[in-house]
Design an enzyme around this catalytic site. Sequence first.
Site, PDB file in Angstrom:
ATOM      1  N   HIS A 140     -11.298 -17.059  57.962  1.00 55.66           N
ATOM      2  CA  HIS A 140     -10.393 -18.087  58.494  1.00 55.66           C
ATOM      3  C   HIS A 140      -8.920 -17.791  58.294  1.00 55.66           C
ATOM      4  O   HIS A 140      -8.090 -18.674  58.525  1.00 55.66           O
ATOM      5  CB  HIS A 140     -10.669 -19.443  57.850  1.00 55.66           C
ATOM      6  CG  HIS A 140     -11.971 -20.053  58.245  1.00 55.66           C
ATOM      7  ND1 HIS A 140     -12.115 -20.883  59.334  1.00 55.66           N
ATOM      8  CD2 HIS A 140     -13.200 -19.945  57.692  1.00 55.66           C
ATOM      9  CE1 HIS A 140     -13.369 -21.273  59.417  1.00 55.66           C
ATOM     10  NE2 HIS A 140     -14.057 -20.710  58.436  1.00 55.66           N
TER      11      HIS A 140
ATOM     12  N   LYS B 164       0.344 -30.880  60.187  1.00 61.30           N
ATOM     13  CA  LYS B 164      -0.501 -29.811  59.657  1.00 61.30           C
ATOM     14  C   LYS B 164      -0.069 -29.582  58.220  1.00 61.30           C
ATOM     15  O   LYS B 164       0.939 -30.126  57.782  1.00 61.30           O
ATOM     16  CB  LYS B 164      -0.335 -28.532  60.472  1.00 61.30           C
ATOM     17  CG  LYS B 164       1.140 -28.156  60.707  1.00 61.30           C
ATOM     18  CD  LYS B 164       1.292 -26.885  61.530  1.00 61.30           C
ATOM     19  CE  LYS B 164       1.099 -27.107  63.004  1.00 61.30           C
ATOM     20  NZ  LYS B 164       0.009 -26.346  63.590  1.00 61.30           N
ATOM     21  N   ARG B 165      -0.844 -28.773  57.492  1.00 63.40           N
ATOM     22  CA  ARG B 165      -0.427 -28.448  56.134  1.00 63.40           C
ATOM     23  C   ARG B 165       0.964 -27.814  56.147  1.00 63.40           C
ATOM     24  O   ARG B 165       1.349 -27.160  57.103  1.00 63.40           O
ATOM     25  CB  ARG B 165      -1.430 -27.471  55.498  1.00 63.40           C
ATOM     26  CG  ARG B 165      -2.683 -28.146  55.026  1.00 63.40           C
ATOM     27  CD  ARG B 165      -2.384 -29.243  54.013  1.00 63.40           C
ATOM     28  NE  ARG B 165      -1.957 -28.700  52.755  1.00 63.40           N
ATOM     29  CZ  ARG B 165      -2.750 -28.510  51.702  1.00 63.40           C
ATOM     30  NH1 ARG B 165      -4.008 -28.863  51.746  1.00 63.40           N
ATOM     31  NH2 ARG B 165      -2.274 -27.993  50.578  1.00 63.40           N
TER      32      ARG B 165
ATOM     33  N   LYS C  93       3.738 -21.576  58.972  1.00 61.74           N
ATOM     34  CA  LYS C  93       3.623 -22.570  60.062  1.00 61.74           C
ATOM     35  C   LYS C  93       5.000 -23.001  60.571  1.00 61.74           C
ATOM     36  O   LYS C  93       5.126 -23.639  61.607  1.00 61.74           O
ATOM     37  CB  LYS C  93       2.816 -23.780  59.596  1.00 61.74           C
ATOM     38  CG  LYS C  93       1.357 -23.453  59.265  1.00 61.74           C
ATOM     39  CD  LYS C  93       0.612 -24.679  58.744  1.00 61.74           C
ATOM     40  CE  LYS C  93      -0.776 -24.376  58.231  1.00 61.74           C
ATOM     41  NZ  LYS C  93      -1.787 -24.198  59.302  1.00 61.74           N
TER      42      LYS C  93
ATOM     43  N   THR D 215      -6.408 -25.916  64.996  1.00 55.63           N
ATOM     44  CA  THR D 215      -7.331 -26.812  65.696  1.00 55.63           C
ATOM     45  C   THR D 215      -6.603 -28.091  66.127  1.00 55.63           C
ATOM     46  O   THR D 215      -7.034 -28.750  67.076  1.00 55.63           O
ATOM     47  CB  THR D 215      -8.550 -27.163  64.815  1.00 55.63           C
ATOM     48  OG1 THR D 215      -8.079 -27.445  63.490  1.00 55.63           O
ATOM     49  CG2 THR D 215      -9.527 -26.014  64.766  1.00 55.63           C
TER      50      THR D 215
ATOM     51  N   LYS E 152      -6.609 -30.736  69.624  1.00 59.26           N
ATOM     52  CA  LYS E 152      -6.649 -32.212  69.623  1.00 59.26           C
ATOM     53  C   LYS E 152      -5.486 -32.762  70.441  1.00 59.26           C
ATOM     54  O   LYS E 152      -5.638 -33.730  71.189  1.00 59.26           O
ATOM     55  CB  LYS E 152      -6.608 -32.729  68.178  1.00 59.26           C
ATOM     56  CG  LYS E 152      -7.826 -32.311  67.361  1.00 59.26           C
ATOM     57  CD  LYS E 152      -7.631 -32.473  65.851  1.00 59.26           C
ATOM     58  CE  LYS E 152      -8.709 -31.685  65.092  1.00 59.26           C
ATOM     59  NZ  LYS E 152      -8.430 -31.538  63.651  1.00 59.26           N
TER      60      LYS E 152
END
Length: 814
Positions: free
Chosen positions: A356, A544-545, A550, A652, A656
């Site tokens: 992952h 998100k985290r 990111k 992911t 959504k």
Amino acid sequence: MTINEEEWLRDIEKRVSVDFFKTLSEASLEELHYVFSREALGLLKNNWTNTMHHWNKQKAKMAYYFSAEFLMGRWLSNALINMGVYEEAGEAAQKLGINMNALEEAEADAGLGNGGLGRLAACFLDSLATGDYPSMGYGIRYRYGMFEQKIVNGYQVEKPDNWLEHGDVASIHRPDEAVEVKFWGRVAIEKGKDNHNYFHLYDYESVIAVPYDLPVPGYNTKTVVTLRLWEAVSPDGFDLDLFQAGEYSRAVAKEIQAENISRVLYPNDNTVGGKQLRLRQQYFFVSAGMTDLIRRFKKQWGKDFSKLPDAVAIQLNDTHPVVAIPELMRILVDEEHLNWDSAWQICIRTFAYTNHTLLAEALEKWPINIFAPLLPRIYQIIEEINRRFLHYLHQIFPGDWQRHKEMEIISDGVIKMAWLAIVGSHSINGVAELHTNLLKTQELRLWYELFPDKFNNKTNGVTQRRWLLKANPALSEFITKRIGDAWIKDLNEISKLEAYAEDPTAQREFLAIKAKDKQILAEYIARHNNIKINTSSIFDVQIKRLHEYKRQLLNALHIIYLYQRLKADPNYSIVPRTFIFGAKAASGYHQAKLIIRLINAIADVVNNDPVVSNKIKVVFMENYRVSLAEKIFPAADVSEQISTAGYEASGTGNMKFMMNGAITLGTLDGANVEILELVGHENAFIFGLTAEEVNQHKMSYNPQQLLAHDAELSAVVEALHDPIFATENIHMFEPIYQSLLFGVDGNPPDKYMVLKDFRPYLSANKKLEQAYLDEKKWAKMALINIARSGKFSSDRTIKQYADEIWHIKPNPQK
Ligand code: 26V
């Protein structure tokens, strides 16, 4: 399924009385929620037991999903929806004077996961059940899940997540199926009656694993999948002798030791600590799960273990459960007396491993000095696996010492869990096309050269039942009204919506639904953040985290840029925008926590400045979690997916957003690439370096040079020292400044190329603004995104795992 309202109401009243000694009007919302949930459990009880009996009787091949994390969120409404009784239950609640929404809000999230990996596991269970796949999940019943985040003076503060405070609403405690797990001890060799040598563990410490079963009902089917979560319990409670001698703390010490194993979820996402307790957690649930699964196998097949790979497929969710491989070897060789080679073939055919992440710091490596004493026999087995593997390597690549060194499972004092996973599995998959390709050509290149046939891709997906049907009822109705409701079980059907992309009525209706969803979120934000936002502004969302890769920082710097432009020229033209963030930072990840502080500092300045606050607003939403995500996705116009290319395995949330009609503003990373392939550049805003370019720039990139030629960007970065933002003292954001310009902790300057991608990000943002001004065009883009999201259902992902890795078939009860 239907419910008998009279009976249901009578039961609820009785339960309140029996469980809480209260009347309906005296009961708290939490208590009412509890009794409603237990009532719902009663509804699915028969289907649940029949599901397992049916699969057992048929000797159906089962897939077991082993995962240290299951980020389930709330149970009740999802279960009611899948059982088809949500409306009836709501009416029943109404008769009791209770609002179904209020009841839902009384449920704590089961936050037994960090982020994407844990939520993926939860989506998979929903798809397994809905697809009638013989399957089960195994994990840990953490007493405290992902911490509760408070924002205090702009800083993240962590509070324990006491999710069981008001009772365990949906699971069944099964002490009768408890199993023993052994730690420590010493290994001795003994001759068996057959004159062979057998290994035995002596002087070990036992921990009892007690299962709690959580039912996951499929949508419109009788199948109910079990998620079995293990709790650690001391075998002998506290020491009565010590207790009587007045040594209270020593009397309970052992009990506490054992029970600490399932006490708390490690809140790290993508970095490993090498903590002994974490290894104890891993072996604990894996050993319990394997014992349980072998017990079930034997009931059906007796001792013919050659049948194991035909009866069982085990998917390892990242390296966290990889000790399952040597654990199965231990069971087969030490307990069942198979010879090594047959046991090993059985192992390889049974296990499959999912990777992952591409981040080096997330690859689990256990120091031998932690591992070997805690799990002495398991360590021996890994040594033997390594020895045999190296022997094999010598045959394939004779003399290639460099290669051997890099592929050793045990080297430099550590055990490399990913290597063990690859050697012990028949399938290794990445979670998006790009990710799998990068694994093959970079991170796992040597492994791909050795075992090309083991590698495959399974692009992630999400369940449309939670993320569209449940989260966004208005949009769901809009879709169903036009194309029927088959999309709920087959998201490919949603492509039929494309016929309406240019239909003015559909466009208008879509925009009205989005406006309403934005209104609902705005009210939530007004209540929780005390910020009034403009509902006709663009809702631009990054949830998100928090991680440097990111690049929440890129988003933040963009807002600083807009602020500076607006301050310099109040007539600077800009489409009103609300920047919405939600993110938890790992508690020890200081740089990430400081970025949260920065976002809050920017919010304070921007939201309170009369010149800019009618154009832009910044909202940091506290305690981002599954139930909050369900409120945010429907209201989003823009989906920020701006990781440095090559770092986000899949993502992911991007899927959504897409299902909810938000447009992707993103880099060519993870599954964004596949979203772009489907919608095309006219329906997404893509910018920035490609993964390949990121690699090429790694050696030569010099952010200081870049700033020297870009005064505006330079001013943005200098704002990190501006007392307007740095209100406590001008050095408060120094570590961020340092990491951008000089690099910290041995990292190169601006490791994630935030500054490099800044200008391209700006241009993409400008284009986006222009597109938003044209309402019809925007609605069309959104509808096309929704209509082309079929691929991203986890139903599709699960079907691919089932067909291509597990070789299992749907097997519904008649
Ligand atoms: C690592 C560790 C290390 C030990 C402490 C606890 C812990 C927890 C999680 C992880 C690895 C997290 C990896 C992860 O979440 N990857 C994400 O997986 C998503 C589902 O495949 C994917 O969409 C995201 O891109 C990826 O970052």
